[in-house]
Design a protein around this motif. Structure first.
Motif, PDB file in Angstrom:
ATOM      1  N   ARG A 342       0.818  -1.223   0.000  1.00  0.00           N
ATOM      2  CA  ARG A 342       0.000   0.000   0.000  1.00  0.00           C
ATOM      3  C   ARG A 342       0.842   1.259   0.000  1.00  0.00           C
ATOM      4  O   ARG A 342       0.321   2.363  -0.237  1.00  0.00           O
ATOM      5  CB  ARG A 342      -0.921   0.030   1.227  1.00  0.00           C
ATOM      6  CG  ARG A 342      -2.092  -0.928   1.230  1.00  0.00           C
ATOM      7  CD  ARG A 342      -2.935  -0.706   2.479  1.00  0.00           C
ATOM      8  NE  ARG A 342      -3.223   0.710   2.662  1.00  0.00           N
ATOM      9  CZ  ARG A 342      -3.349   1.302   3.853  1.00  0.00           C
ATOM     10  NH1 ARG A 342      -3.192   0.609   4.972  1.00  0.00           N
ATOM     11  NH2 ARG A 342      -3.629   2.596   3.935  1.00  0.00           N
ATOM     12  N   ILE A 343       2.121   1.141   0.308  1.00  0.00           N
ATOM     13  CA  ILE A 343       2.978   2.311   0.468  1.00  0.00           C
ATOM     14  C   ILE A 343       3.500   2.765  -0.894  1.00  0.00           C
ATOM     15  O   ILE A 343       4.185   2.015  -1.591  1.00  0.00           O
ATOM     16  CB  ILE A 343       4.158   1.996   1.410  1.00  0.00           C
ATOM     17  CG1 ILE A 343       3.634   1.600   2.792  1.00  0.00           C
ATOM     18  CG2 ILE A 343       5.086   3.205   1.523  1.00  0.00           C
ATOM     19  CD1 ILE A 343       4.710   1.161   3.765  1.00  0.00           C
ATOM     20  N   ASP A 344       3.175   4.000  -1.280  1.00  0.00           N
ATOM     21  CA  ASP A 344       3.617   4.551  -2.564  1.00  0.00           C
ATOM     22  C   ASP A 344       5.000   5.177  -2.415  1.00  0.00           C
ATOM     23  O   ASP A 344       5.200   6.381  -2.623  1.00  0.00           O
ATOM     24  CB  ASP A 344       2.617   5.603  -3.050  1.00  0.00           C
ATOM     25  CG  ASP A 344       1.250   5.004  -3.340  1.00  0.00           C
ATOM     26  OD1 ASP A 344       1.172   3.796  -3.614  1.00  0.00           O
ATOM     27  OD2 ASP A 344       0.260   5.755  -3.268  1.00  0.00           O
ATOM     28  N   GLY A 345       5.948   4.359  -2.043  1.00  0.00           N
ATOM     29  CA  GLY A 345       7.311   4.803  -1.799  1.00  0.00           C
ATOM     30  C   GLY A 345       8.064   3.662  -1.152  1.00  0.00           C
ATOM     31  O   GLY A 345       7.589   2.523  -1.127  1.00  0.00           O
ATOM     32  N   ALA A 346       9.220   3.945  -0.600  1.00  0.00           N
ATOM     33  CA  ALA A 346      10.061   2.910   0.002  1.00  0.00           C
ATOM     34  C   ALA A 346       9.910   2.922   1.516  1.00  0.00           C
ATOM     35  O   ALA A 346      10.079   3.963   2.155  1.00  0.00           O
ATOM     36  CB  ALA A 346      11.522   3.135  -0.382  1.00  0.00           C
ATOM     37  N   LEU A 347       9.589   1.751   2.085  1.00  0.00           N
ATOM     38  CA  LEU A 347       9.554   1.600   3.535  1.00  0.00           C
ATOM     39  C   LEU A 347      10.974   1.331   4.030  1.00  0.00           C
ATOM     40  O   LEU A 347      11.629   0.393   3.574  1.00  0.00           O
ATOM     41  CB  LEU A 347       8.628   0.452   3.927  1.00  0.00           C
ATOM     42  CG  LEU A 347       8.573   0.097   5.418  1.00  0.00           C
ATOM     43  CD1 LEU A 347       8.023   1.261   6.237  1.00  0.00           C
ATOM     44  CD2 LEU A 347       7.725  -1.166   5.635  1.00  0.00           C
ATOM     45  N   VAL A 348      11.448   2.138   4.958  1.00  0.00           N
ATOM     46  CA  VAL A 348      12.799   2.012   5.477  1.00  0.00           C
ATOM     47  C   VAL A 348      12.742   1.419   6.883  1.00  0.00           C
ATOM     48  O   VAL A 348      12.058   1.957   7.756  1.00  0.00           O
ATOM     49  CB  VAL A 348      13.506   3.384   5.525  1.00  0.00           C
ATOM     50  CG1 VAL A 348      14.910   3.245   6.112  1.00  0.00           C
ATOM     51  CG2 VAL A 348      13.564   3.999   4.128  1.00  0.00           C
ATOM     52  N   GLU A 349      13.441   0.316   7.101  1.00  0.00           N
ATOM     53  CA  GLU A 349      13.487  -0.255   8.444  1.00  0.00           C
ATOM     54  C   GLU A 349      14.317   0.669   9.333  1.00  0.00           C
ATOM     55  O   GLU A 349      15.501   0.906   9.056  1.00  0.00           O
ATOM     56  CB  GLU A 349      14.091  -1.657   8.432  1.00  0.00           C
ATOM     57  CG  GLU A 349      14.065  -2.308   9.802  1.00  0.00           C
ATOM     58  CD  GLU A 349      14.527  -3.753   9.790  1.00  0.00           C
ATOM     59  OE1 GLU A 349      14.438  -4.410  10.841  1.00  0.00           O
ATOM     60  OE2 GLU A 349      14.982  -4.228   8.718  1.00  0.00           O
ATOM     61  N   PRO A 350      13.741   1.169  10.410  1.00  0.00           N
ATOM     62  CA  PRO A 350      14.432   2.182  11.216  1.00  0.00           C
ATOM     63  C   PRO A 350      15.342   1.562  12.273  1.00  0.00           C
ATOM     64  O   PRO A 350      15.042   1.554  13.465  1.00  0.00           O
ATOM     65  CB  PRO A 350      13.268   2.933  11.864  1.00  0.00           C
ATOM     66  CG  PRO A 350      12.230   1.870  12.063  1.00  0.00           C
ATOM     67  CD  PRO A 350      12.375   0.914  10.899  1.00  0.00           C
ATOM     68  N   ILE A 351      16.464   1.020  11.824  1.00  0.00           N
ATOM     69  CA  ILE A 351      17.423   0.428  12.756  1.00  0.00           C
ATOM     70  C   ILE A 351      18.139   1.538  13.515  1.00  0.00           C
ATOM     71  O   ILE A 351      18.707   2.454  12.922  1.00  0.00           O
ATOM     72  CB  ILE A 351      18.418  -0.455  12.006  1.00  0.00           C
ATOM     73  CG1 ILE A 351      17.672  -1.642  11.367  1.00  0.00           C
ATOM     74  CG2 ILE A 351      19.528  -0.956  12.929  1.00  0.00           C
ATOM     75  CD1 ILE A 351      18.541  -2.509  10.490  1.00  0.00           C
ATOM     76  N   ILE A 352      18.096   1.463  14.830  1.00  0.00           N
ATOM     77  CA  ILE A 352      18.709   2.502  15.659  1.00  0.00           C
ATOM     78  C   ILE A 352      20.223   2.513  15.433  1.00  0.00           C
ATOM     79  O   ILE A 352      20.880   1.480  15.470  1.00  0.00           O
ATOM     80  CB  ILE A 352      18.386   2.239  17.143  1.00  0.00           C
ATOM     81  CG1 ILE A 352      16.893   2.468  17.405  1.00  0.00           C
ATOM     82  CG2 ILE A 352      19.222   3.138  18.053  1.00  0.00           C
ATOM     83  CD1 ILE A 352      16.450   2.174  18.816  1.00  0.00           C
ATOM     84  N   GLY A 353      20.764   3.686  15.162  1.00  0.00           N
ATOM     85  CA  GLY A 353      22.202   3.849  14.970  1.00  0.00           C
ATOM     86  C   GLY A 353      22.654   3.767  13.528  1.00  0.00           C
ATOM     87  O   GLY A 353      23.804   4.112  13.232  1.00  0.00           O
ATOM     88  N   ARG A 354      21.792   3.334  12.623  1.00  0.00           N
ATOM     89  CA  ARG A 354      22.171   3.227  11.211  1.00  0.00           C
ATOM     90  C   ARG A 354      21.874   4.542  10.494  1.00  0.00           C
ATOM     91  O   ARG A 354      20.905   5.226  10.793  1.00  0.00           O
ATOM     92  CB  ARG A 354      21.399   2.087  10.555  1.00  0.00           C
ATOM     93  CG  ARG A 354      21.648   1.951   9.058  1.00  0.00           C
ATOM     94  CD  ARG A 354      20.866   0.802   8.463  1.00  0.00           C
ATOM     95  NE  ARG A 354      21.405  -0.500   8.878  1.00  0.00           N
ATOM     96  CZ  ARG A 354      20.916  -1.664   8.451  1.00  0.00           C
ATOM     97  NH1 ARG A 354      19.888  -1.698   7.616  1.00  0.00           N
ATOM     98  NH2 ARG A 354      21.450  -2.805   8.872  1.00  0.00           N
TER      99      ARG A 354
END
Length: 360
Positions: A342-354
């Motif tokens: 459903r996301i009209d873009g890129a989902l970014v996994e929010p890894i802490i510190g990256r």
């Protein structure tokens, strides 16, 4: 549960997160305000400024906040249907510090948990809504990527509103001591709350759609609306403003949502300021939805808001770090992954510190 236990729970919840009950934008007698020293990016020829009700309290643009203290009691005394699932949740947010981030002069965007992002643009370092040190009410469920005393220099501190999970006295005192030249950008009315925690640091307050004037040319930050509310104590309901930040330079743009329920303001922001590259979207503390929906957007509604913003990268926040609501710690992320189509873009996994800008 006895009456004493119920009272303690309600009292702690009120002091920790505040509470507000008002007819809000339905008030007949309205007036409008802004910081006369800042430029306003007029959303329309009819824009009069940030609205206030007849008692001088800030209100949302489209949705009056109509919950009551009784709703708070109902939430706190009703059994959580996900209690056992939440109790057995053993997953944690991933933490991966990339030490290369701090070397050189490249831009970066690093999540530190909850609503705290550290990012550098054109050599200037920003920090949003920092809660880096445990306090009386809030204990971290996720680690910082580095010891707090290793925090890089901060040039600008961005505070979206006065709630204690976004505006923490202990953390602000620490940052003020460590960063004597730091400047604070926030919404109208917040300076009176934080000025005693600082050491004479410059604070600039903005109304909605106003731009701060403390930045170098080529970089702009606009304070934008959200659907929320504010309260720090029992007597200051909605006396300071809430909102988000839209950061732009010639190459990239970042939208930081702050806290917000769903609403038409997302379309307004896109129409007046454009489509942001990086959308830092709150997705947690959303259950029970009947209680939370006015202040914290659900993961599903956050997808719709991101699509309305027409952003490039969906970066979720406001989950996994503090226990604020009924859903299990990692459920917001699971919902996003399950609905990624459903996301009209890129989902970014929010890894802490990256560095979440890397290779994007």
């Amino acid at each position: 549960m006895n009456k004493k236990s119920i009272f303690i729970i309600i009292l702690l919840s009120t002091l920790a997160f505040g509470y507000y009950s008002s007819t809000g934008a339905n008030e007949v007698s309205m007036r409008y305000t802004s910081n006369p020293q800042l430029p306003t990016i007029l959303p329309s020829s009819e824009w009069l400024g940030t609205p206030l009700d007849s008692k001088g309290r800030f209100v949302n643009l489209y949705h009056p906040f109509e919950s009551s203290f009784g709703d708070l009691i109902k939430w706190q005394t009703t059994k959580n249907p996900q209690k056992e699932e939440k109790k057995s949740e053993n997953r944690r947010l991933l933490v991966e510090l990339d030490s290369i981030i701090w070397k050189g002069s490249d831009d970066y965007l690093v999540w530190l948990g909850h609503a705290t992002y550290l990012f550098r643009i054109d050599g200037t370092v920003f920090l949003t809504d920092p809660l880096l040190l445990d306090n009386t009410f809030l204990k971290r469920d996720s680690d910082l990527p580095f010891p707090v005393h290793h925090m890089p220099r901060v040039d600008f501190l961005l505070l979206s509103h006065n709630h204690r999970d976004h505006c923490d006295e202990k953390t602000l005192r620490f940052l003020a001591e460590k960063n004597p030249n730091m400047k604070v950008l926030t919404g109208l009315g917040l300076q009176t709350i934080i000025e005693s925690w600082l050491k004479g640091h410059t604070v600039q307050e903005a109304g909605w759609y106003q731009q701060y004037t403390l930045l170098d040319s080529g970089l702009s930050i606009t304070y934008v609306p959200s659907r929320h509310w504010s309260r720090r104590w029992l007597w200051d309901d909605n006396q300071s403003l809430w909102g988000g930040f839209f950061i732009q330079n010639g190459e990239k743009s970042i939208y930081f949502m702050g806290d917000s329920g769903a609403g038409a303001h997302f379309a307004d922001i896109q129409r007046h300021l454009g489509s942001p590259d990086y959308c830092l979207m709150g997705v947690g503390a959303f259950k029970p939805e009947w209680f939370m929906h006015q202040a914290h957007i659900s993961p599903s509604d956050a997808i719709s808001a991101f699509n309305t913003l027409q952003g490039k990268f969906f970066i979720p926040m406001h989950f996994g770090t503090f226990d604020l609501s009924d859903e299990p710690r990692m459920e917001p992320w699971d919902i996003l992954v399950q609905n990624q189509s459903r996301i009209d873009g890129a989902l970014v996994e929010p890894i802490i510190g990256r560095n979440l800008m890397a290779d994007r």
